[in-house]
Design an enzyme around this catalytic site. Sequence first.
Site, mmCIF file in Angstrom:
data_model
loop_
_atom_site.group_PDB
_atom_site.id
_atom_site.type_symbol
_atom_site.label_atom_id
_atom_site.label_comp_id
_atom_site.label_asym_id
_atom_site.label_seq_id
_atom_site.Cartn_x
_atom_site.Cartn_y
_atom_site.Cartn_z
ATOM 1 N N TYR A 52 0.855 -1.192 0.000
ATOM 2 C CA TYR A 52 0.000 0.000 0.000
ATOM 3 C C TYR A 52 0.886 1.235 0.000
ATOM 4 C CZ TYR A 52 -4.968 -0.724 0.107
ATOM 5 O OH TYR A 52 -6.256 -0.969 -0.262
ATOM 6 N N ARG A 232 -0.776 -2.238 -18.850
ATOM 7 C CA ARG A 232 -2.103 -1.626 -18.913
ATOM 8 C C ARG A 232 -2.223 -0.569 -17.812
ATOM 9 N NH1 ARG A 232 -6.279 -2.969 -21.679
ATOM 10 N NH2 ARG A 232 -4.896 -4.419 -22.725
#
Length: 428
Positions: A52, A232
């Site tokens: 995170y 992507r």
Amino acid sequence: MTSHLQHVDPEIFNAVQEETERQNARLELIASENFVSLAVLQAMGQVMTNKYAEGYPGRRYYGGCEFVDVAENLARERAKRLFKADHANVQPHSGSQANIAAYFSLIQYGDKVLGMNLSHGGHLTHGSPVNFSGRFFQMFHYGVGRDGYIDMNQVEDIALREKPRLIITGASAYARKIDYAAFRDIADRAGAKLIADIAHPAGLIAAELIPSPLPHCHLVTTTTHKTLRGPRGGMILIGKDQENDMGVLNPKGKLKTYSEIVDSNVFPGFQGGPLMHVIAAKAVAFQEALQPEFIDYQKQIIVNAQTLAKALMKRGYDIVSGGTDTHLMLVDLRNHGITGKVAEAALERAGLTVNKNMVPFDDQSPFITSGIRLGTPALTTRGMKGSEMEMIAGFIDQVLLNSADESIQMQVRRDVADLCSLFPLYNH
Ligand code: DSN
């Protein structure tokens, strides 16, 4: 790595194997797709997915970010060098995410926006009623003229009449260069901000083969996985960063810079934790794009598209605007009496992957369409050149002239597999 996957989840393992084989044995002509390098692939499949890192390098909401900071700083610095930008935000998860953050950096809910008509080559996020852009803003649309080129008189007329707060230029099925300076001139006279969405031609722009919008736009958005050949994802660029002229203040009461506004709209505005493994892979792709070979690769993409377009026109196909300056072309099939939907399905059976696409002034619905869109980035990555483009035009012609004949499709499928075997993917 794959042996773990095989053991833990054989169904997903098999799907991955079959997808690998599909990519290897078929001709990928979807203009928005590409094949990343093994280095990019590796950078995506690693432990940074565990981390995170809400916030930005040096200013995170979590501890332990020193190594993901390295990845994000490299991605940002390389993107800035590649596009000659003052600022790059590499966190958007996709082009659509980049666009929503860019819109709300410049305008408010309900404002007027002028974008390109989806059926003339625009994008869903440029104001389609089924997308956030068409639901959150009051949209107006410009399109192309009968010649297939953007009708700049129409852009000017609508802009000066409606006075939108924002003009978004860029497209997903437009084969010609865009005059960004002319868009900026119109935007200034209309009192609008200007965004260019370069998701499709980003690689060609990075290689300086077509003009860059960065000197002319307030913000530039892109994806990283099309001509740019990265993972992507999305990105927002600022050519020249400066204090905003919209009166947006920071907590100290000073005018925020455009980069501060963009960064806070990406996070915490529209996204939470960035995909750090993907950001690492973006850094790798940008490093690859900074090498001299990348320019040759991008040149070949354009040469291949022009060769394919000419070979199709020689066989009687109608290419919108009569050719291409970029990596893609739009084939209007109305003079062949078949729809885009039928063409896509017949080509698929023959091993050529394309997408049906509306053509300007289409009389068919978006589910049927009168055209197909073809692009050359993926074929070029495999090493294909002019003679292969001539062969591929021949395959397309054979299939489309016999769209109900499965034996011809099977014959072409074998020829396609033979051609693909000469240009293997991921074989080392
Ligand atoms: N889906 C992309 C394309 O094919 O152009 C745009 O988002």
